[in-house]
Enzyme design. Structure first.
Site, PDB file in Angstrom:
ATOM      1  N   ASP A 505       0.872  -1.167   0.000  1.00 23.52           N
ATOM      2  CA  ASP A 505       0.000   0.000   0.000  1.00 23.52           C
ATOM      3  C   ASP A 505       0.914   1.224   0.000  1.00 23.52           C
ATOM      4  O   ASP A 505       2.101   1.100   0.294  1.00 23.52           O
ATOM      5  CB  ASP A 505      -0.836  -0.075   1.287  1.00 23.52           C
ATOM      6  CG  ASP A 505      -1.649   1.166   1.485  1.00 23.52           C
ATOM      7  OD1 ASP A 505      -2.222   1.635   0.497  1.00 23.52           O
ATOM      8  OD2 ASP A 505      -1.720   1.652   2.620  1.00 23.52           O
ATOM      9  N   ASP A 793      -4.252   6.541  -4.615  1.00 24.47           N
ATOM     10  CA  ASP A 793      -3.924   7.895  -5.065  1.00 24.47           C
ATOM     11  C   ASP A 793      -4.032   8.026  -6.570  1.00 24.47           C
ATOM     12  O   ASP A 793      -4.086   7.055  -7.295  1.00 24.47           O
ATOM     13  CB  ASP A 793      -2.490   8.224  -4.654  1.00 24.47           C
ATOM     14  CG  ASP A 793      -2.453   8.824  -3.288  1.00 24.47           C
ATOM     15  OD1 ASP A 793      -3.532   8.907  -2.686  1.00 24.47           O
ATOM     16  OD2 ASP A 793      -1.362   9.180  -2.825  1.00 24.47           O
TER      17      ASP A 793
END
Lengths: 1220, 336
Positions: A505, A793
């Site tokens: 992550d 993102d």
């Protein structure tokens, strides 16, 4: 009423379907089809957590509008007490999320009666009429005194190993098969069972104790219109409970009223999910005014059956003839603490073991290591081998019986007939067939340790030991969070040495998830501080007390100057608006904390989104300090002057708009709309015609911010005219009171007002990389581990983080796949594959020309976004993606949903036999962590869900290097060796017994005493293998970190494979033959008796087996010495003790035989002859085809002095060892 | 607390720290060619002399082995040896002439050797009661002795197959018409006599049953003094074994002829077992057995050969050594 509900039901559903935006509030985290567009700071949040970022203070929009109208009407700008008069109005939650949950609640809330639990408020007797609800006493203990023995035994025998033990022991009790004495056969099982039972009993005692403490805590419960103290265990469902500040909540409670006039209660859920920030919960408007002591509250709560979803709750409450729906924001859960709220009153709905926290307390997931899976195959081979041995024995026995069938009656050493009773009976002879069968069973008993049961126990012990060292490792100790490494799964230690793929992550894992305001672009001017930036703590003084923000922010002096200059200059006014927007347009709750210094108070901004926190802290640093936030107004201290703004409306963030807005009523009666959001969504609502240059420069700044890895937000503003405001207000009122489709209506209202904005500027927030991340990634990649980054993102941010973390380098060829349809996905994938193949052939030919192969491949990076993945995962394109990804050295997935993360892990896991590791810190990583072979949780900012789901948890990403390259490598090597050694150790003994059986008419006599057989795997040889399994190191930590390529040993399965297994077995065969036949030939035709030669064999095999281990030990420290030599000495002592007992056959044998020279000569010959082949092979292998580990070991030994200096310099920051 | 105490504490702490960080001081042996060659040379140098000494010891033992079971059955009975040996009415005596081919120094051990006799057979090994041997009739748990447990409802002392099948051939040795003195005392282990066989246990009903297995015992002598039984009951490990019968405490000269008068009572014919009489001197090694000596010499010389081979290998294919430069990844970068 029901009719209306039905209609609303169908319509809202329809609406939801159309929007493809499923209800957020009530679904469990894992099943949420992520909308790939949670922009700021949300990428690592669960959707449900977002729910909590709802502006807390407002629970009734009608009230708010009421108030705002009042204030408008009065025209005053003074701060006045808010009076709530209009309480009869329909309670309407404010904001799109709230509306979502509300509508959804309606749509799904028609709980069937049989699925519901009915709770009569303040009527526990009626509620519990049918005794179906659990009381509030909890019981985590497993056993009581009475049930301990049976239950514990039952649980222990869940293990196959113990059952095998038991079956063998039971077989041995049959008189026909009694090979060992009763005691000897039961003893090992009994010891193991007893040790485990004692351990379990102790643990259970501790659980009992903590249960008792927990159950006897006190809470005030309403009894006969009076709150009385009651023990937790006596609380019943339906009772009304009053909680005070800082009290722990005893059971799951639906809020009725709180000390806050608007019905807000703050809870800290640290015990539940580890998140330390406060969450807001609401009491329903209708119940707020009820005072339990005075009027009787009656009502019925109909809620779902207890479940373990801590973020979901559906219920409705009938009170005063009205029906209200309740959602997860109306319930406070056991284990949480009430904070910042003087008191709260609620009704217990779930108690005891039915509370969500108890339902969630389950152990770590159990996984099985790769090595163990392989090992089980070998164990099957060993079982076949065991069966083969037993078959050989019984067939030979059959042949012997057949050939001597005429002599059996009178053979002096057999004598089938029993003449003692006068009549002739067969004595212990059951016919030819049965004799063969019994022989078979007896040989199973004698050869039982061929299946290394002790191996399972040793492996467990070794893993505990390894875990101990991993936990104690100071280089995996996170000082900042004071957290040690945690081993949650105890059976996959060795998998850490074979990891091929790491899925990481980004936020919170690679980065710290501590957002820091870095720079701002205001009205087209970039203020990035440069070098002159300073860290000044801004503070204000109120009543002689200093109030300062908790966090200090780096400020740009020029900007600070403008901020202080006030609104007079043009720049000043822009700056003013910008910071006002930052301070106002958010959902942050300021909390004032006392410090040790009574004159200083800290202001702590609590909020769900770290970006917002960073922005508010930044605003405070520039003199716009948010002081207070209540339902209808905010107080901001602007350059030392307190100003109050009425919050006329707030449109919460949602993933469609990707922005949020707030409408502020200024003291001068003007009304302004402030909007902040992601650049993409903002530029579509900005008035392009105005200030073209500013928009252009802002865009340029945004680009430069995001390419330097900053997270960007754009802030816009518009002044609303009175008519505009009125239009909006009435629309807003209608929308928020609408019964159906409220969420979409509110969204529409928001979209309508959020347009024609004038851009104020943009902010750049740094998501700081964690310490040592680039180095760690570099090491992992050098080690041959593929690192994939999966993030929510956006692409630019992800790529820039990729560069800063050295995941991407400028040398790499990047394939970027951003597609919006399946066809374009297919096309870009195929193109990329062709390209990558081309690149590979080019580099190949280049290499061939250069004369070497494999070096200098052009690295390829694949960047793919979540939208494309939607089309790729679960379709035939998966295979193509996998092929492409295999050619790439780096894969970066941006804008991916939690389930997609798991999908990507599965993509790799299902197609290769390589081991995968997933590392993450947030709830959105849970599915990925559970999917991967090894899940690692970062115990960081974001709560404990990732940790709870993980197998290992640690404080920082960089520890992964130590974990994999050092501990993983060691554990794998140790465990691989230990398994092989255990196979060898048991097989050599079994074969030794087998050879002797061939010389005893195949009758399973053992020269070695039964006690030695039993103690062989318990005492004689067990300790060294465990010690070596825990402590031996093939290479030092420094070497392993210096040359990460050494990790490849695990990838190549160097320590445990089929070939090694068979080589070991051949060696075993040879060694057992040597141990057996040297004494046999040396003593053939002599007066030697069984016990004496048995003692020789026992001692010989134990010394041999231990020396075999000693030969393979790489590092001898005093513990290893003690274990190995100690075992040999212990064996001798045991043999002496056994032979000193007159009741046993072998009385005094060892003393007799040890006095002869032949004994010692045999011993020496056995050991040398048995070990020579192994030694020769080992030497040849090490000297002429050395593996990497071997070369590194030699280098380590002989170079250490020379290179110490150089190495010290090379030590990378992953390693800065915390010296004590 | 004194300074030294504190220092010791600190040391303990650091030792523990080193332990938890797995950095305890350790020795890490690495096999270098020099070490390997030295180890093999050393093994060779130890094993060859030891082997030669062992071989010499074994060769120094003088042994006369005489298989008598076939010869000692009179010609007419050779067809059915079992009925011969079972028939009590036929005299079993037999004479053998043993020629001493080498000087034998006293004590000369007399063994009887049985081949193909599975004293280690499971049924046989189990069929005894050690408790009864020690405590006699007072001990009742004799069920392990089946099928030779009771005689007329009285437990047989000593019970069990092992005792029942006691070897009962007897030997008398005559040299030049004078009987050689055979010492039959102290042939059993002292530990067995003292602790495993009762001093007050008398074999009052031994071998009285319907089926006579082997030797009888004098019921007036306690078990602890019945050395033949004690020797017999120490179970042999292997199916070919010797048991001590006695010692001749006179030297025998070369070309002496010893006449053995033996009673061929014991039945090995039913399972074609062999009976041998062995006269043997003894060395520090025990009896005559060349195996171990030869093995040592063989292993020793193999070690020397291996040492030589490794030396040649080392000279011929010397591996560049002890340098990380030769790790594959470094090698690549070198060549590029």
């Amino acid at each position: 009423m029901p009719l209306t509900l039905d209609i609303s039901l169908s319509q809202t559903r329809h609406c939801n379907n159309r929007k493809e935006n499923p209800p957020i509030a009530i679904i469990p985290t894992s099943s949420f089809p992520w909308d790939p567009g949670f922009v700021f700071g949300m990428d690592s949040k669960t959707p449900v957590e977002n729910l909590y970022s709802i502006e807390p203070a407002l629970s009734s929009s009608s009230r708010r509008s009421n108030f705002s109208i009042q204030s408008k009407a009065s025209g005053g700008n003074s701060i006045r007490e808010v009076t709530f008069t209009d309480l009869g109005s329909k309670p309407v939650r404010y904001g799109s999320h709230g509306a979502d949950s509300e509508t959804n609640a309606l749509s799904q809330k028609e709980i069937n009666d049989e699925d519901a639990r009915l709770v009569h408020i303040n009527d526990p007797v009626k509620t519990n009429e049918r005794f179906e609800f659990a009381g509030n006493s909890i019981r985590t203990a497993k056993y009581s005194i009475l049930t301990f023995v049976p239950r514990n035994l039952f649980e222990q025998f869940h293990r196959v190993a113990y059952i095998y033990f038991l079956v063998i022991a039971v077989l041995n009790q049959l008189p026909q098969l009694a090979v060992f004495g009763r005691g000897a056969s039961i003893l090992p099982l009994a010891i193991v069972l007893l040790v485990t039972a004692v351990k379990d009993a102790y643990e259970d005692y501790r659980r009992h104790r903590s249960d008792r403490i927990e159950n006897n805590r006190l809470a005030s419960v309403l009894v006969n219109y009076q709150f009385q103290q009651k023990k937790w265990k006596n609380i019943q469902v339906g009772e009304i409970i009053k909680l005070h500040a800082n009290e722990t909540i005893p059971c799951d409670i639906v809020l009725l009223s709180t000390s806050d006039p608007t019905g807000v209660a703050y809870v800290q859920t640290i015990n539940l999910d580890g998140e330390s920030n406060l969450k807001t919960r609401y009491a329903k408007q209708e119940t707020l005014t009820k005072i339990p002591e005075e009027g009787k509250i009656t009502g019925l709560i109909k809620c779902e059956k207890p479940n373990r979803n801590i973020y979901g709750f559906q219920a409705n409450m009938e009170i005063d003839g009205k029906r209200l729906s309740l959602g997860p924001s109306n319930i406070i859960l056991r284990g949480c603490e009430l904070k910042n709220t003087a008191w709260a009153v609620g009704v217990a709905v779930y108690a005891g073991r039915e509370t969500k926290v108890m339902l969630n307390s389950s152990g770590a997931p159990s996984k099985r290591s790769r090595l163990e899976t392989h090992m089980n195959l070998e164990i099957i081979i060993l079982s076949l081998f065991l069966i083969a041995l037993c078959t050989v024995v019984s067939v030979c026995a059959a042949v012997w019986l057949r050939r001597h069938r005429d002599e059996l009656d009178f053979l002096p050493f057999y004598r089938r007939k029993d003449f003692s009773d006068g009549e002739e009976d067969d004595y212990n002879y059951y016919g030819w067939g049965m004799e063969i069968f019994f022989t078979f069973l007896m040989s199973v008993i004698v050869f039982q340790i061929m299946i290394p049961i002790s191996l399972y126990i040793s492996m467990e012990l070794v893993r505990v030991g390894q875990a101990y060292f991993m936990i104690r490792d100071t280089q995996m100790y996170d000082e900042s969070s004071n957290s040690r490494f945690q081993c949650r799964a105890l059976n996959i230690n060795e998998d850490l040495g074979q990891i091929k793929y790491v899925f990481s992550d980004k936020t919170g894992t690679l980065t710290e998830n501590k957002m820091e305001f870095q720079c701002a672009s205001i009205w087209g001017v970039d203020y990035n501080g440069g070098k002159a930036s300073s860290v000044d703590g801004y503070y204000v003084q109120v009543d002689g007390k200093v109030l300062r923000p908790k966090m200090k922010v780096k400020t740009d002096p020029e900007l600070l100057q403008f901020a202080r200059s006030g609104k007079e200059t043009k720049e000043g006014s822009h700056v003013y608006d910008f910071f006002l927007a930052l301070a106002a347009c958010n959902t942050i709750v300021p909390l004032i904390i006392d410090t040790s210094d009574p004159t200083v108070k800290l202001i702590d901004y609590q909020g769900e989104s770290p970006d917002e926190q960073a922005l508010v802290y930044a605003a405070a640093a520039y003199g716009f300090m948010l002081i207070e936030r209540t339902s209808g107004h905010i107080v901001i201290d602007i350059q030392g002057e307190r100003q109050r703004f009425n919050v006329l409306g707030l449109h919460e963030f949602d993933s469609d708009r990707k922005r949020m807005s707030v409408i502020l009523g200024f003291p001068d009666k003007s009304v302004k709309l402030f909007v902040k959001g992601a650049d993409t969504s903002m530029f579509s609502v900005i008035e392009r015609s105005l200030n073209v240059n500013i928009i252009r420069t802002t865009e340029a700044h945004l680009h430069s911010y995001s390419s330097s890895g900053l997270r960007t937000l754009v802030v816009g503003m518009r002044e609303l005219s009175t008519s505009e405001f009125e239009v909006w207000h009435s629309a807003f009122e209608t929308a928020s009171t609408a019964l159906m489709g409220r969420a979409s209506l509110l969204r529409k209202v928001a979209s309508n007002i959020e347009n024609n904005l004038c851009v104020l500027g943009a902010s750049g927030i740094e998501d700081k990389l964690q310490k040592g991340v680039p180095e760690a990634i570099e090491s992992l990649r050098t080690a041959g581990i593929k690192v994939w980054v999966l993030t929510g993102d956006k692409q630019e941010t992800a790529i820039s983080i990729g560069y800063s973390s050295k995941l991407l380098t400028s040398k790499m060829t990047q394939f970027i796949i951003n597609s919006n349809s399946k066809e374009s996905c297919r096309k870009s994938l195929e193109d990329a594959i062709i390209m990558s193949k081309k690149l590979m052939t080019i580099s190949d030919t280049a290499n061939n020309a250069g004369g070497t192969s494999g070096a200098g491949l052009t690295p390829v990076a694949l960047i793919i976004d979540g939208t494309s993945l939607v089309y790729i995962l679960d379709s035939e394109l998966e295979e193509t993606l996998f092929q492409l990804a295999c050619n790439c050295s780096v894969v970066l997935c941006c804008r991916v949903a939690p389930l997609q993360k798991a999908g990507i892990v599965a993509l790799v896991k299902n197609r290769t036999s390589d081991m995968t590791l997933a590392i993450g810190d947030g709830a959105n990583d849970v599915s990925m962590i559970q999917m991967a072979d090894v899940g690692v949780g970062i115990s960081g900012q974001e709560g404990r869900q990732a940790v709870m789901a993980s197998d290992f948890a640690m404080g920082q990403f960089r520890f992964l290097v130590s974990l994999l390259l050092v501990h993983g490598h060691w554990n794998y090597q140790r465990m691989g060796y230990m398994i092989l050694y255990n196979f060898y150790r048991n097989a050599v003994f079994v074969l030794l017994l087998f050879w002797y059986v061939l010389f005893t008419c195949f009758t399973l006599t053992t020269a070695i005493t039964e006690w030695s057989s039993v103690l062989y795997s318990v005492i004689y040889t067990s300790v060294p293998t465990i010690v070596v399994g825990i402590l031996d190191k093939d290479l030092s930590r420094r070497t392993l970190l210096k040359d990460p390529q050494l990790y490849g040993a695990g990838h190549r399965q160097e320590c445990y494979n089929k070939r090694l297994f068979w080589i070991t077995m051949i060696d075993t065969f040879w060694q057992s033959a040597v141990v057996f036949f040297i004494p046999l030939l040396a003593y053939w035709g002599s007066t030697i008796d069984g016990s004496s030669i048995g003692d020789l064999w026992t001692i010989a095999v134990v010394i041999l087996v231990n020396l075999h281990l000693a030969m393979d030990v790489i590092r001898w420290n005093w513990i290893t010495h003690a274990a190995i030599w100690g075992s040999i000495i212990a064996t001798c002592i045991c043999v002496i003790i056994i032979d000193a007992l007159p009741s046993l056959v072998g009385y005094w044998a060892i003393f007799k035989i040890a006095r002869t020279g032949l004994f010692w000569l045999c011993l020496l010959a056995i050991i040398v002859v048995a070990l020579v082949p192994r030694f020769v092979v080992k030497v040849l292998y090490q000297l002429y085809t050395p593996c990497d580990v071997q070369i590194a070991r030699e280098a380590e030994k002989f170079q250490s002095q020379r290179a110490t200096g150089a190495l010290e310099v090379e030590m990378n920051p992953i390693l800065d060892p915390p010296r004590r | 607390m004194t300074d030294t105490d504190q220092e010791r504490d600190r040391n303990k702490e650091t030792a523990f720290y080193k332990f938890t960080q797995q950095t305890l001081p350790a020795c890490k042996p690495v096999l270098t060619p020099a070490w390997v060659i030295t180890i093999f040379l050393f093994t060779g140098c130890i094993f060859i002399p030891v082997g030669l000494v062992t071989l010499r010891a074994s060769r120094s033992v003088v042994e006369i082995v005489d298989r008598y079971d076939a010869e000692c059955v009179p010609e007419p009975f050779r067809i059915d040896k079992v009925s011969y040996v079972q028939d009590d009415s036929i005299p079993k005596n037999c004479s053998r002439f043993l020629k001493v081919h080498k000087y034998m120094k006293a004590p000369i051990y007399i063994y009887y050797q049985l081949d193909n006799y599975y004293q280690n057979h499971r049924r046989y090994v189990k069929s005894r009661s050690d408790q009864q041997l020690l405590h006699g009739r007072k001990y009742h748990g004799t069920s392990s002795c089946q099928p030779v447990e009771f005689n007329n409802d009285h437990a047989i002392v000593p019970c069990g197959l092992v005792a029942w099948s006691l070897f009962n051939d007897t030997f008398k040795f005559i040299r030049e018409r004078a009987e050689l003195k055979v010492n039959r005392k102290n042939i059993a282990w002292k530990s067995d006599r003292d602790h495993k066989f009762g001093k007050k246990v008398y074999p009052y009903n031994f071998q009285n049953g319907t089926l006579i297995g082997g030797g009888k015992l004098n019921p007036r002598i306690p078990l602890s003094d019945q050395e033949d039984l004690i020797v017999w009951m120490r179970i042999s490990a292997l199916p070919s074994f010797r048991k001590l019968y006695g010692r001749i405490e006179e030297d025998l000269d070369v070309d002496d002829v010893v006449v053995v008068h033996l009673m061929n009572n014991y039945n090995t014919y039913s399972f074609s077992g062999k009976k041998k009489l062995v006269l043997s001197t003894s060395s520090w090694l025990g009896g005559k057995n060349d195996f171990l000596g030869l093995a040592y010499v063989f292993v020793g010389s193999s070690s020397l050969i291996l040492a030589l081979v490794f030396m040649l290998l080392h000279l011929r294919y010397r591996r560049p050594y002890r340098d990380t430069i030769y790790l594959p990844w470094n090698r690549k970068s070198l060549s590029v």
